[in-house]
Design an enzyme around this catalytic site. Structure first.
Site, PDB file in Angstrom:
ATOM      1  CG  HIS A 197      -7.636   0.092   0.742  1.00 60.03           C
ATOM      2  ND1 HIS A 197      -6.421   0.280   1.195  1.00 60.03           N
ATOM      3  CD2 HIS A 197      -7.972  -1.402   0.843  1.00 60.03           C
ATOM      4  CE1 HIS A 197      -5.704  -0.759   1.513  1.00 60.03           C
ATOM      5  NE2 HIS A 197      -6.454  -1.737   1.229  1.00 60.03           N
ATOM      6  CB  CYS A 206      -6.643  -5.708  -2.237  1.00 59.48           C
ATOM      7  SG  CYS A 206      -7.210  -5.004  -0.708  1.00 59.48           S
ATOM      8  CG  HIS A 207      -6.148  -9.396   2.242  1.00 56.39           C
ATOM      9  ND1 HIS A 207      -5.303 -10.107   3.093  1.00 56.39           N
ATOM     10  CD2 HIS A 207      -6.630  -8.255   2.888  1.00 56.39           C
ATOM     11  CE1 HIS A 207      -4.847  -9.049   4.029  1.00 56.39           C
ATOM     12  NE2 HIS A 207      -5.716  -8.094   3.735  1.00 56.39           N
ATOM     13  CG  ASN A 250      -2.018  -1.108   1.133  1.00 55.62           C
ATOM     14  OD1 ASN A 250      -2.520  -1.263  -0.060  1.00 55.62           O
ATOM     15  ND2 ASN A 250      -2.506  -1.532   2.215  1.00 55.62           N
TER      16      ASN A 250
END
Length: 470
Positions: A216, A179-180, A157
Protein backbone atom coordinates in the site's frame (compact mmCIF):
# COMPACT_ATOMS: atom_id res chain seq x y z
CA UNK A 1 -0.77 -34.31 -12.11
CA UNK A 2 -3.33 -36.48 -13.94
CA UNK A 3 -2.71 -38.57 -17.05
CA UNK A 4 -3.36 -35.76 -19.52
CA UNK A 5 -0.34 -33.67 -20.46
CA UNK A 6 -0.46 -30.17 -19.03
CA UNK A 7 -3.33 -30.89 -16.64
CA UNK A 8 -3.03 -30.69 -12.84
CA UNK A 9 -5.61 -32.73 -10.96
CA UNK A 10 -6.19 -33.74 -7.37
CA UNK A 11 -5.13 -30.36 -5.96
CA UNK A 12 -6.32 -29.66 -2.42
CA UNK A 13 -6.88 -26.06 -1.37
CA UNK A 14 -7.82 -24.87 2.11
CA UNK A 15 -9.64 -21.56 2.38
CA UNK A 16 -9.38 -19.98 5.84
CA UNK A 17 -12.18 -17.42 5.91
CA UNK A 18 -14.23 -19.62 3.60
CA UNK A 19 -17.43 -17.83 4.57
CA UNK A 20 -16.28 -14.80 2.62
CA UNK A 21 -19.09 -12.97 0.80
CA UNK A 22 -16.80 -11.63 -1.91
CA UNK A 23 -13.34 -13.14 -2.31
CA UNK A 24 -14.43 -16.78 -2.09
CA UNK A 25 -16.97 -16.48 -4.89
CA UNK A 26 -14.41 -14.80 -7.15
CA UNK A 27 -11.99 -17.64 -6.47
CA UNK A 28 -14.59 -20.33 -7.18
CA UNK A 29 -15.59 -18.75 -10.49
CA UNK A 30 -11.96 -18.28 -11.52
CA UNK A 31 -11.28 -21.96 -10.74
CA UNK A 32 -14.28 -22.98 -12.84
CA UNK A 33 -12.95 -21.01 -15.79
CA UNK A 34 -9.49 -22.63 -15.66
CA UNK A 35 -9.59 -25.96 -17.49
CA UNK A 36 -6.07 -27.11 -16.65
CA UNK A 37 -6.69 -27.74 -12.94
CA UNK A 38 -9.15 -29.65 -10.79
CA UNK A 39 -9.43 -30.83 -7.22
CA UNK A 40 -11.03 -30.11 -3.86
CA UNK A 41 -11.47 -26.85 -1.98
CA UNK A 42 -12.08 -27.12 1.76
CA UNK A 43 -13.74 -24.12 3.40
CA UNK A 44 -13.15 -23.23 7.04
CA UNK A 45 -14.73 -20.30 8.85
CA UNK A 46 -15.81 -19.45 12.38
CA UNK A 47 -19.18 -18.78 10.70
CA UNK A 48 -19.85 -22.35 9.58
CA UNK A 49 -23.19 -21.45 7.99
CA UNK A 50 -21.53 -18.87 5.75
CA UNK A 51 -18.93 -21.45 4.71
CA UNK A 52 -21.70 -23.95 3.95
CA UNK A 53 -23.44 -21.38 1.75
CA UNK A 54 -20.23 -20.97 -0.23
CA UNK A 55 -19.77 -24.73 -0.52
CA UNK A 56 -23.27 -25.01 -1.98
CA UNK A 57 -22.54 -22.20 -4.43
CA UNK A 58 -19.17 -23.70 -5.36
CA UNK A 59 -20.63 -27.11 -6.14
CA UNK A 60 -23.33 -25.50 -8.25
CA UNK A 61 -20.69 -23.53 -10.15
CA UNK A 62 -18.66 -26.67 -10.78
CA UNK A 63 -21.75 -28.44 -12.16
CA UNK A 64 -22.43 -25.70 -14.72
CA UNK A 65 -21.87 -26.70 -18.32
CA UNK A 66 -19.48 -23.82 -18.97
CA UNK A 67 -17.33 -24.72 -15.95
CA UNK A 68 -14.25 -26.28 -17.53
CA UNK A 69 -12.41 -26.60 -14.22
CA UNK A 70 -14.09 -29.19 -11.99
CA UNK A 71 -13.79 -28.78 -8.22
CA UNK A 72 -15.62 -30.21 -5.24
CA UNK A 73 -16.38 -28.03 -2.23
CA UNK A 74 -16.80 -29.06 1.38
CA UNK A 75 -16.76 -27.48 4.83
CA UNK A 76 -14.42 -28.52 7.66
CA UNK A 77 -15.53 -27.97 11.24
CA UNK A 78 -11.99 -27.57 12.59
CA UNK A 79 -8.88 -25.90 11.25
CA UNK A 80 -6.73 -29.08 11.50
CA UNK A 81 -9.27 -31.00 9.42
CA UNK A 82 -9.26 -28.22 6.86
CA UNK A 83 -5.48 -28.04 6.61
CA UNK A 84 -4.39 -31.67 6.69
CA UNK A 85 -2.78 -32.67 3.40
CA UNK A 86 -3.42 -29.39 1.63
CA UNK A 87 -1.28 -28.18 -1.25
CA UNK A 88 -2.38 -24.56 -0.96
CA UNK A 89 -3.80 -22.46 1.88
CA UNK A 90 -5.62 -19.23 1.14
CA UNK A 91 -6.25 -16.84 4.03
CA UNK A 92 -8.82 -14.10 3.64
CA UNK A 93 -10.47 -13.08 6.89
CA UNK A 94 -12.04 -10.08 8.57
CA UNK A 95 -10.05 -9.80 11.81
CA UNK A 96 -12.74 -8.89 14.29
CA UNK A 97 -16.04 -7.30 13.37
CA UNK A 98 -17.21 -3.94 12.14
CA UNK A 99 -17.75 -2.98 15.79
CA UNK A 100 -13.98 -3.06 16.32
CA UNK A 101 -13.37 -1.36 12.99
CA UNK A 102 -15.78 1.40 14.02
CA UNK A 103 -13.40 2.27 16.85
CA UNK A 104 -10.32 1.79 14.66
CA UNK A 105 -11.47 4.29 12.07
CA UNK A 106 -13.66 6.78 13.88
CA UNK A 107 -12.35 7.12 17.46
CA UNK A 108 -9.24 9.03 16.24
CA UNK A 109 -11.44 11.58 14.47
CA UNK A 110 -12.19 13.19 17.85
CA UNK A 111 -8.52 14.23 17.85
CA UNK A 112 -8.48 15.42 14.24
CA UNK A 113 -6.93 12.17 12.94
CA UNK A 114 -8.74 11.07 9.80
CA UNK A 115 -8.08 7.78 8.06
CA UNK A 116 -9.22 6.99 4.56
CA UNK A 117 -9.11 3.20 5.07
CA UNK A 118 -7.67 2.42 8.52
CA UNK A 119 -6.55 -1.17 7.91
CA UNK A 120 -2.79 -0.93 7.25
CA UNK A 121 -1.04 1.90 9.12
CA UNK A 122 -2.22 4.79 11.26
CA UNK A 123 -3.94 4.19 14.61
CA UNK A 124 -6.59 1.99 12.96
CA UNK A 125 -4.08 -0.17 11.14
CA UNK A 126 -2.04 -0.61 14.32
CA UNK A 127 -5.07 -1.67 16.36
CA UNK A 128 -6.20 -4.05 13.62
CA UNK A 129 -2.70 -5.55 13.65
CA UNK A 130 -2.76 -6.11 17.42
CA UNK A 131 -5.82 -8.33 17.12
CA UNK A 132 -4.80 -9.98 13.81
CA UNK A 133 -1.24 -11.05 14.67
CA UNK A 134 -2.26 -13.60 17.35
CA UNK A 135 -4.69 -15.16 14.85
CA UNK A 136 -1.95 -15.46 12.24
CA UNK A 137 0.48 -16.86 14.79
CA UNK A 138 -1.99 -19.68 15.38
CA UNK A 139 -2.49 -20.20 11.63
CA UNK A 140 1.28 -20.53 11.22
CA UNK A 141 1.52 -23.11 14.01
CA UNK A 142 -1.30 -25.18 12.54
CA UNK A 143 0.11 -24.99 9.01
CA UNK A 144 3.50 -26.14 10.28
CA UNK A 145 1.84 -29.13 11.92
CA UNK A 146 -0.65 -30.23 9.27
CA UNK A 147 0.63 -29.07 5.85
CA UNK A 148 4.16 -27.65 6.20
CA UNK A 149 4.89 -27.90 2.46
CA UNK A 150 1.77 -26.02 1.39
CA UNK A 151 1.97 -22.68 -0.36
CA UNK A 152 0.17 -20.01 1.68
CA UNK A 153 -1.50 -17.08 -0.07
CA UNK A 154 -2.56 -14.19 2.14
CA UNK A 155 -5.16 -11.59 1.15
CA UNK A 156 -5.88 -10.13 4.60
CA UNK A 157 -4.86 -6.63 5.72
CA UNK A 158 -2.62 -5.47 7.24
CA UNK A 159 -0.92 -7.44 4.47
CA UNK A 160 2.66 -6.77 5.56
CA UNK A 161 2.19 -7.80 9.18
CA UNK A 162 0.02 -10.83 8.38
CA UNK A 163 2.73 -12.18 6.08
CA UNK A 164 5.51 -11.18 8.48
CA UNK A 165 3.80 -13.01 11.36
CA UNK A 166 3.59 -16.25 9.39
CA UNK A 167 7.37 -16.19 8.87
CA UNK A 168 8.13 -15.12 12.44
CA UNK A 169 6.24 -18.10 13.89
CA UNK A 170 7.04 -20.67 11.17
CA UNK A 171 10.30 -19.59 9.46
CA UNK A 172 10.10 -22.45 6.95
CA UNK A 173 6.68 -21.48 5.66
CA UNK A 174 6.15 -20.87 1.94
CA UNK A 175 3.94 -17.81 2.18
CA UNK A 176 3.38 -14.58 0.30
CA UNK A 177 0.88 -11.76 0.27
CA UNK A 178 -1.15 -10.83 -2.80
CA UNK A 179 -2.51 -7.32 -3.34
CA UNK A 180 -4.37 -6.04 -6.39
CA UNK A 181 -3.56 -2.35 -5.91
CA UNK A 182 -0.70 -2.49 -8.44
CA UNK A 183 -3.10 -3.88 -11.05
CA UNK A 184 -4.95 -0.56 -11.11
CA UNK A 185 -1.70 1.31 -11.73
CA UNK A 186 -1.03 -0.99 -14.68
CA UNK A 187 -4.51 -0.26 -16.01
CA UNK A 188 -3.83 3.46 -15.69
CA UNK A 189 -0.67 3.07 -17.74
CA UNK A 190 -2.66 1.16 -20.34
CA UNK A 191 -5.14 4.04 -20.51
CA UNK A 192 -2.28 6.51 -20.97
CA UNK A 193 -1.16 4.50 -23.99
CA UNK A 194 -4.56 4.99 -25.56
CA UNK A 195 -4.83 8.71 -24.82
CA UNK A 196 -1.25 9.78 -25.57
CA UNK A 197 -0.08 7.19 -28.10
CA UNK A 198 -3.32 6.01 -29.70
CA UNK A 199 -2.63 2.37 -28.79
CA UNK A 200 -5.85 0.70 -27.69
CA UNK A 201 -6.77 -2.46 -25.81
CA UNK A 202 -3.41 -3.12 -24.15
CA UNK A 203 -3.91 -5.56 -21.30
CA UNK A 204 -2.27 -4.61 -18.01
CA UNK A 205 -0.24 -7.83 -18.07
CA UNK A 206 1.44 -6.65 -21.29
CA UNK A 207 2.97 -3.67 -19.48
CA UNK A 208 6.37 -4.17 -17.85
CA UNK A 209 6.96 -2.34 -14.59
CA UNK A 210 9.50 -2.31 -11.77
CA UNK A 211 7.64 -2.24 -8.43
CA UNK A 212 9.22 -1.40 -5.08
CA UNK A 213 8.04 -0.49 -1.61
CA UNK A 214 5.90 -1.95 1.14
CA UNK A 215 2.29 -2.95 0.74
CA UNK A 216 0.00 0.00 0.00
CA UNK A 217 3.08 2.24 -0.22
CA UNK A 218 4.39 0.90 -3.52
CA UNK A 219 6.08 2.79 -6.35
CA UNK A 220 7.01 2.28 -10.00
CA UNK A 221 10.31 3.65 -11.27
CA UNK A 222 10.35 1.92 -14.67
CA UNK A 223 7.42 1.22 -16.95
CA UNK A 224 7.29 0.31 -20.62
CA UNK A 225 5.19 -1.21 -23.34
CA UNK A 226 7.31 -2.67 -26.12
CA UNK A 227 9.63 0.25 -27.02
CA UNK A 228 7.50 2.97 -25.38
CA UNK A 229 8.71 4.53 -22.13
CA UNK A 230 5.53 4.93 -20.08
CA UNK A 231 7.25 7.11 -17.50
CA UNK A 232 7.40 9.81 -20.17
CA UNK A 233 3.66 9.45 -20.80
CA UNK A 234 2.95 9.64 -17.07
CA UNK A 235 4.98 12.84 -16.85
CA UNK A 236 2.93 14.31 -19.70
CA UNK A 237 -0.30 13.23 -18.02
CA UNK A 238 0.79 14.78 -14.71
CA UNK A 239 1.42 18.09 -16.45
CA UNK A 240 -1.98 18.01 -18.12
CA UNK A 241 -4.17 16.49 -15.40
CA UNK A 242 -2.53 17.41 -12.09
CA UNK A 243 -5.42 19.65 -11.02
CA UNK A 244 -8.42 17.45 -11.84
CA UNK A 245 -6.99 13.96 -12.19
CA UNK A 246 -7.09 11.82 -15.29
CA UNK A 247 -10.53 12.36 -16.83
CA UNK A 248 -11.90 10.75 -19.98
CA UNK A 249 -12.08 12.98 -23.03
CA UNK A 250 -15.12 13.58 -25.22
CA UNK A 251 -14.66 10.23 -26.94
CA UNK A 252 -14.67 8.39 -23.63
CA UNK A 253 -10.98 7.63 -23.56
CA UNK A 254 -9.31 7.60 -20.19
CA UNK A 255 -8.73 5.52 -17.13
CA UNK A 256 -11.15 3.02 -15.66
CA UNK A 257 -14.05 4.36 -13.64
CA UNK A 258 -13.50 3.82 -9.91
CA UNK A 259 -16.60 4.99 -8.08
CA UNK A 260 -17.14 8.68 -8.73
CA UNK A 261 -13.42 9.36 -9.29
CA UNK A 262 -11.13 8.54 -12.17
CA UNK A 263 -7.54 7.37 -11.81
CA UNK A 264 -4.86 8.60 -11.45
CA UNK A 265 -6.18 11.14 -8.98
CA UNK A 266 -4.71 14.62 -8.42
CA UNK A 267 -2.92 13.31 -5.33
CA UNK A 268 -1.16 10.66 -7.43
CA UNK A 269 0.20 13.33 -9.74
CA UNK A 270 1.19 15.47 -6.75
CA UNK A 271 3.20 12.55 -5.35
CA UNK A 272 4.76 11.93 -8.74
CA UNK A 273 5.84 15.55 -9.02
CA UNK A 274 7.42 15.34 -5.55
CA UNK A 275 9.28 12.04 -5.89
CA UNK A 276 9.56 11.30 -9.62
CA UNK A 277 8.07 7.80 -9.19
CA UNK A 278 4.58 6.62 -10.10
CA UNK A 279 2.42 5.76 -7.07
CA UNK A 280 1.37 2.14 -7.53
CA UNK A 281 -1.40 1.92 -4.92
CA UNK A 282 -4.73 3.64 -4.46
CA UNK A 283 -4.71 7.17 -3.09
CA UNK A 284 -6.69 6.20 0.02
CA UNK A 285 -3.91 3.83 1.04
CA UNK A 286 -0.91 5.92 -0.02
CA UNK A 287 -1.87 9.04 1.94
CA UNK A 288 -2.08 7.14 5.24
CA UNK A 289 1.67 6.52 5.19
CA UNK A 290 2.47 10.23 5.07
CA UNK A 291 2.28 12.98 7.70
CA UNK A 292 -1.27 13.88 8.71
CA UNK A 293 -0.96 17.50 7.60
CA UNK A 294 -0.13 16.62 4.00
CA UNK A 295 -3.39 15.12 2.79
CA UNK A 296 -5.65 13.83 5.57
CA UNK A 297 -5.90 16.56 8.19
CA UNK A 298 -8.49 18.52 6.25
CA UNK A 299 -9.25 15.65 3.80
CA UNK A 300 -9.56 18.29 1.08
CA UNK A 301 -11.65 16.99 -1.87
CA UNK A 302 -9.24 18.65 -4.30
CA UNK A 303 -6.98 15.59 -3.94
CA UNK A 304 -9.65 13.36 -5.46
CA UNK A 305 -10.16 10.72 -2.77
CA UNK A 306 -12.70 10.26 -0.03
CA UNK A 307 -12.90 8.62 3.38
CA UNK A 308 -14.51 5.18 3.55
CA UNK A 309 -16.75 5.06 6.61
CA UNK A 310 -17.48 1.89 8.52
CA UNK A 311 -21.19 2.52 7.90
CA UNK A 312 -20.49 2.19 4.18
CA UNK A 313 -18.63 -1.05 4.82
CA UNK A 314 -21.55 -2.41 6.83
CA UNK A 315 -23.91 -1.57 3.99
CA UNK A 316 -21.63 -3.29 1.51
CA UNK A 317 -21.47 -6.42 3.63
CA UNK A 318 -25.26 -6.47 3.98
CA UNK A 319 -25.64 -6.29 0.19
CA UNK A 320 -23.17 -9.13 -0.29
CA UNK A 321 -24.95 -11.26 2.32
CA UNK A 322 -28.31 -10.67 0.65
CA UNK A 323 -26.85 -11.57 -2.74
CA UNK A 324 -25.32 -14.76 -1.34
CA UNK A 325 -28.64 -15.86 0.12
CA UNK A 326 -30.40 -15.12 -3.16
CA UNK A 327 -27.89 -17.29 -5.02
CA UNK A 328 -28.23 -20.11 -2.47
CA UNK A 329 -32.04 -20.01 -2.86
CA UNK A 330 -31.72 -20.04 -6.63
CA UNK A 331 -33.27 -16.58 -7.01
CA UNK A 332 -30.18 -15.02 -8.60
CA UNK A 333 -28.30 -16.77 -11.41
CA UNK A 334 -24.54 -17.31 -11.20
CA UNK A 335 -22.56 -15.61 -13.94
CA UNK A 336 -19.16 -17.07 -14.73
CA UNK A 337 -17.06 -13.96 -15.34
CA UNK A 338 -13.35 -14.02 -14.62
CA UNK A 339 -12.18 -11.67 -11.88
CA UNK A 340 -9.09 -9.46 -12.12
CA UNK A 341 -7.49 -11.37 -9.22
CA UNK A 342 -4.42 -13.56 -9.80
CA UNK A 343 -4.85 -16.30 -7.20
CA UNK A 344 -5.76 -19.02 -9.70
CA UNK A 345 -3.06 -17.90 -12.11
CA UNK A 346 -0.51 -18.11 -9.28
CA UNK A 347 -1.64 -21.60 -8.27
CA UNK A 348 -1.44 -22.65 -11.92
CA UNK A 349 2.14 -21.37 -12.12
CA UNK A 350 3.18 -23.08 -8.89
CA UNK A 351 1.92 -26.48 -10.10
CA UNK A 352 4.02 -26.10 -13.25
CA UNK A 353 1.51 -24.84 -15.82
CA UNK A 354 3.39 -21.73 -16.90
CA UNK A 355 5.62 -19.06 -15.37
CA UNK A 356 5.06 -15.31 -15.17
CA UNK A 357 5.97 -12.17 -13.23
CA UNK A 358 3.67 -10.36 -10.81
CA UNK A 359 3.88 -8.25 -7.65
CA UNK A 360 4.28 -10.10 -4.34
CA UNK A 361 4.75 -9.36 -0.64
CA UNK A 362 7.72 -11.39 0.60
CA UNK A 363 10.49 -11.15 3.20
CA UNK A 364 13.30 -8.91 1.99
CA UNK A 365 16.24 -11.00 0.78
CA UNK A 366 17.99 -8.03 -0.75
CA UNK A 367 15.41 -7.16 -3.37
CA UNK A 368 15.19 -3.67 -1.85
CA UNK A 369 18.59 -2.59 -0.45
CA UNK A 370 18.31 -0.29 2.55
CA UNK A 371 15.31 -2.10 4.02
CA UNK A 372 16.09 -4.55 6.88
CA UNK A 373 16.59 -8.18 5.91
CA UNK A 374 13.46 -10.21 6.66
CA UNK A 375 11.06 -7.27 6.67
CA UNK A 376 8.19 -7.90 4.27
CA UNK A 377 8.42 -5.77 1.14
CA UNK A 378 6.48 -5.61 -2.11
CA UNK A 379 8.33 -6.16 -5.38
CA UNK A 380 7.89 -8.23 -8.51
CA UNK A 381 8.50 -11.96 -8.31
CA UNK A 382 8.80 -14.77 -10.83
CA UNK A 383 6.23 -17.55 -10.35
CA UNK A 384 7.19 -21.00 -11.66
CA UNK A 385 6.97 -24.67 -10.67
CA UNK A 386 7.01 -24.75 -6.84
CA UNK A 387 9.01 -21.53 -6.76
CA UNK A 388 8.51 -17.84 -6.02
CA UNK A 389 11.66 -15.88 -6.82
CA UNK A 390 11.65 -12.19 -5.85
CA UNK A 391 13.03 -9.73 -8.39
CA UNK A 392 15.81 -7.37 -7.30
CA UNK A 393 14.36 -3.88 -7.75
CA UNK A 394 17.00 -1.50 -6.41
CA UNK A 395 16.79 1.06 -3.63
CA UNK A 396 13.98 3.49 -3.05
CA UNK A 397 14.97 7.15 -3.41
CA UNK A 398 16.15 8.40 -0.01
CA UNK A 399 13.07 10.57 0.72
CA UNK A 400 10.75 7.60 0.11
CA UNK A 401 13.07 5.19 1.89
CA UNK A 402 12.90 7.40 4.98
CA UNK A 403 9.11 7.15 5.03
CA UNK A 404 9.10 3.42 4.28
CA UNK A 405 11.73 2.68 6.93
CA UNK A 406 9.75 4.48 9.60
CA UNK A 407 6.80 2.21 8.89
CA UNK A 408 8.89 -0.95 8.53
CA UNK A 409 10.48 -0.42 11.94
CA UNK A 410 7.13 0.51 13.44
CA UNK A 411 5.61 -2.68 12.05
CA UNK A 412 8.40 -4.72 13.60
CA UNK A 413 7.60 -3.04 16.94
CA UNK A 414 3.90 -3.83 16.56
CA UNK A 415 4.72 -7.45 15.73
CA UNK A 416 6.66 -7.90 18.97
CA UNK A 417 4.06 -6.01 21.00
CA UNK A 418 1.30 -8.31 19.75
CA UNK A 419 3.26 -11.54 20.18
CA UNK A 420 4.40 -10.59 23.68
CA UNK A 421 1.14 -8.96 24.76
CA UNK A 422 3.19 -5.87 25.61
CA UNK A 423 0.83 -2.97 25.01
CA UNK A 424 3.22 -0.40 26.39
CA UNK A 425 5.53 -1.35 23.54
CA UNK A 426 2.53 -1.07 21.24
CA UNK A 427 2.00 2.47 22.48
CA UNK A 428 5.52 3.38 21.41
CA UNK A 429 4.63 2.32 17.87
CA UNK A 430 1.34 4.20 18.15
CA UNK A 431 3.18 7.41 19.08
CA UNK A 432 5.62 6.98 16.23
CA UNK A 433 3.01 6.76 13.46
CA UNK A 434 2.98 9.94 11.31
CA UNK A 435 -0.82 10.23 11.54
CA UNK A 436 -0.73 10.44 15.35
CA UNK A 437 0.12 14.14 15.28
CA UNK A 438 -1.15 14.90 18.79
CA UNK A 439 0.36 15.27 22.25
CA UNK A 440 1.54 12.28 24.24
CA UNK A 441 -1.22 12.47 26.85
CA UNK A 442 -3.90 12.75 24.20
CA UNK A 443 -2.31 9.83 22.41
CA UNK A 444 -2.40 7.75 25.60
CA UNK A 445 -6.06 8.53 26.11
CA UNK A 446 -6.89 7.62 22.51
CA UNK A 447 -4.78 4.45 22.64
CA UNK A 448 -6.50 3.29 25.82
CA UNK A 449 -9.91 3.91 24.28
CA UNK A 450 -8.94 1.96 21.16
CA UNK A 451 -7.58 -0.94 23.22
CA UNK A 452 -10.91 -1.06 25.01
CA UNK A 453 -12.61 -1.18 21.65
CA UNK A 454 -10.72 -4.30 20.59
CA UNK A 455 -10.19 -5.97 23.99
CA UNK A 456 -12.16 -9.10 23.04
CA UNK A 457 -9.32 -10.04 20.66
CA UNK A 458 -6.32 -9.27 22.86
CA UNK A 459 -4.84 -12.42 24.44
CA UNK A 460 -3.15 -10.71 27.39
CA UNK A 461 -1.69 -7.51 28.68
CA UNK A 462 1.49 -6.22 30.25
CA UNK A 463 2.84 -2.78 30.91
CA UNK A 464 0.68 0.11 32.04
CA UNK A 465 -2.42 -0.59 30.01
CA UNK A 466 -4.84 -2.70 32.03
CA UNK A 467 -8.18 -3.58 30.50
CA UNK A 468 -11.09 -4.54 32.71
CA UNK A 469 -12.29 -8.05 32.17
CA UNK A 470 -9.08 -9.32 30.56
Amino acid sequence: MDDRKGIAGGIRITYIGGGSRNWARKLMIDLALEGQMSGKLVLYDIDADAAQDNASIGNRISAMEEAVGKWSYEVADTLPKALEGSDFVIISILPGTFDEMEVDVHAPEKYGIYQSVGDTVGPGGLMRALRTIPMYAEFARQIERYCPEAWVINYTNPMTLCTRTLYEVFPGIKAFGCCHEVFSAEEELSALLEVFAGIKSVERTEIEINVKGINHFTWIDRASYQSINLMDLYSEAAERYSRDGFIADAEGKGSRQRGKWRWPKPVHFHMYERYGLVPAAGARHMVEFMPLAWYLKDHDPKWGFGLTTVAERREGQARQLAETKQIVRGETPIRLQQSPEEGVRIIKGLVGLGSFVTNMNLPNQGQIPGIPHGAVVETNAVISLNRVQPVMTGELPVPLQNIALRHVLNQETILQAALLGDYELGFQAFLNDPLVAIGEQQARTLYEEMLQGTKAYLPGLSGKFAIQGV
